[in-house]
Design a protein around this motif. Sequence first.
Motif, short mmCIF file in Angstrom:
data_model
loop_
_atom_site.label_atom_id
_atom_site.label_comp_id
_atom_site.label_asym_id
_atom_site.label_seq_id
_atom_site.Cartn_x
_atom_site.Cartn_y
_atom_site.Cartn_z
N TRP A 7 -43.62 23.79 17.81
CA TRP A 7 -43.55 24.47 19.10
C TRP A 7 -44.41 25.72 19.09
CZ3 TRP A 7 -41.34 21.27 22.35
CH2 TRP A 7 -40.43 20.34 21.85
N PRO A 8 -44.96 26.15 20.22
CA PRO A 8 -44.80 25.56 21.55
C PRO A 8 -45.61 24.28 21.71
CG PRO A 8 -46.31 27.39 21.70
CD PRO A 8 -45.81 27.34 20.27
N ALA A 9 -45.35 23.61 22.83
CA ALA A 9 -46.01 22.35 23.13
C ALA A 9 -46.24 22.25 24.63
CB ALA A 9 -45.15 21.18 22.65
N ILE A 10 -46.96 21.21 25.04
CA ILE A 10 -47.13 20.94 26.47
C ILE A 10 -46.61 19.54 26.76
CG2 ILE A 10 -48.99 22.55 27.00
CD1 ILE A 10 -51.00 20.27 26.57
N LEU A 20 -46.71 21.11 31.67
CA LEU A 20 -45.53 21.97 31.54
C LEU A 20 -45.54 22.59 30.15
CD1 LEU A 20 -42.84 19.62 33.07
CD2 LEU A 20 -43.88 21.60 34.16
N PHE A 21 -45.52 23.91 30.09
CA PHE A 21 -45.44 24.62 28.82
C PHE A 21 -44.00 24.55 28.33
CE2 PHE A 21 -44.48 28.45 26.38
CZ PHE A 21 -45.50 28.44 25.45
N ILE A 22 -43.81 24.11 27.10
CA ILE A 22 -42.48 23.99 26.52
C ILE A 22 -42.45 24.84 25.25
CG2 ILE A 22 -40.72 22.44 25.62
CD1 ILE A 22 -41.37 21.82 28.53
N ALA A 23 -41.66 25.90 25.26
CA ALA A 23 -41.65 26.86 24.16
C ALA A 23 -40.85 26.39 22.94
CB ALA A 23 -41.10 28.20 24.65
N SER A 24 -39.84 25.55 23.16
CA SER A 24 -38.94 25.23 22.05
C SER A 24 -38.23 23.89 22.29
CB SER A 24 -37.88 26.31 21.92
OG SER A 24 -37.07 26.33 23.09
N GLN A 25 -37.57 23.41 21.27
CA GLN A 25 -36.79 22.19 21.37
C GLN A 25 -35.69 22.34 22.43
OE1 GLN A 25 -37.15 19.19 19.60
NE2 GLN A 25 -35.50 18.34 20.83
N SER A 26 -35.04 23.49 22.46
CA SER A 26 -33.97 23.69 23.44
C SER A 26 -34.52 23.70 24.86
CB SER A 26 -33.16 24.95 23.14
OG SER A 26 -33.98 26.09 23.21
N ILE A 44 -47.43 17.11 23.64
CA ILE A 44 -48.48 17.43 22.67
C ILE A 44 -48.11 18.77 22.05
CG2 ILE A 44 -50.95 17.83 22.32
CD1 ILE A 44 -51.31 16.29 25.07
N ASP A 45 -47.93 18.78 20.73
CA ASP A 45 -47.49 20.01 20.08
C ASP A 45 -48.68 20.89 19.70
OD1 ASP A 45 -48.51 19.15 17.59
OD2 ASP A 45 -46.53 18.92 16.68
N SER A 46 -48.37 22.04 19.11
CA SER A 46 -49.40 23.04 18.77
C SER A 46 -50.38 22.59 17.71
CB SER A 46 -48.74 24.35 18.33
OG SER A 46 -48.15 24.98 19.44
N GLU A 47 -50.11 21.50 17.06
CA GLU A 47 -51.04 20.95 16.07
C GLU A 47 -51.80 19.75 16.62
OE1 GLU A 47 -48.74 20.30 12.52
OE2 GLU A 47 -48.76 22.45 12.06
N GLY A 48 -51.56 19.42 17.90
CA GLY A 48 -52.26 18.31 18.53
C GLY A 48 -51.57 16.97 18.34
N ARG A 99 -53.55 25.14 19.33
CA ARG A 99 -52.52 26.17 19.48
C ARG A 99 -52.91 27.20 20.55
NH1 ARG A 99 -48.25 27.47 16.89
NH2 ARG A 99 -48.67 26.16 15.09
N GLU A 100 -54.16 27.64 20.56
CA GLU A 100 -54.62 28.62 21.55
C GLU A 100 -54.64 28.01 22.96
OE1 GLU A 100 -57.96 31.25 20.30
OE2 GLU A 100 -57.71 30.18 18.40
#
Length: 110
Positions: A7-10, A20-26, A44-48, A99-100
Amino acid sequence: MSSTPVWPAILKLDGDDELLFIASQSQFEDEATDMIFSDEDMLIDSEGTCFLLSMKSQKILLVPHTKQFDAIEVSALVQAHEFCKAEVCLTKIHFPTVREAIAALAPFKR
């Protein structure tokens, strides 16, 4: 390839350029309770790393997919997202890392 998102992910919904920006699992779990997903929707997570969404026993699961997004691909998704909003010059949107690119969509970033 990780079995859990970094996290974060889209969240990229099939047929929709808006992300949609998703900051966390919750936050993902909160968002998922109100949505109807298709087989082509993906996180898609911060590592792609790409995760497909699957429903099992009334719970949305994130299933790792073989697709790995790079910074260029995620930048293109962000460009399409921003084009929908028509607020930013698209030619200036480019990110050196996944990530950026994802972080650029965080609320109150601008």
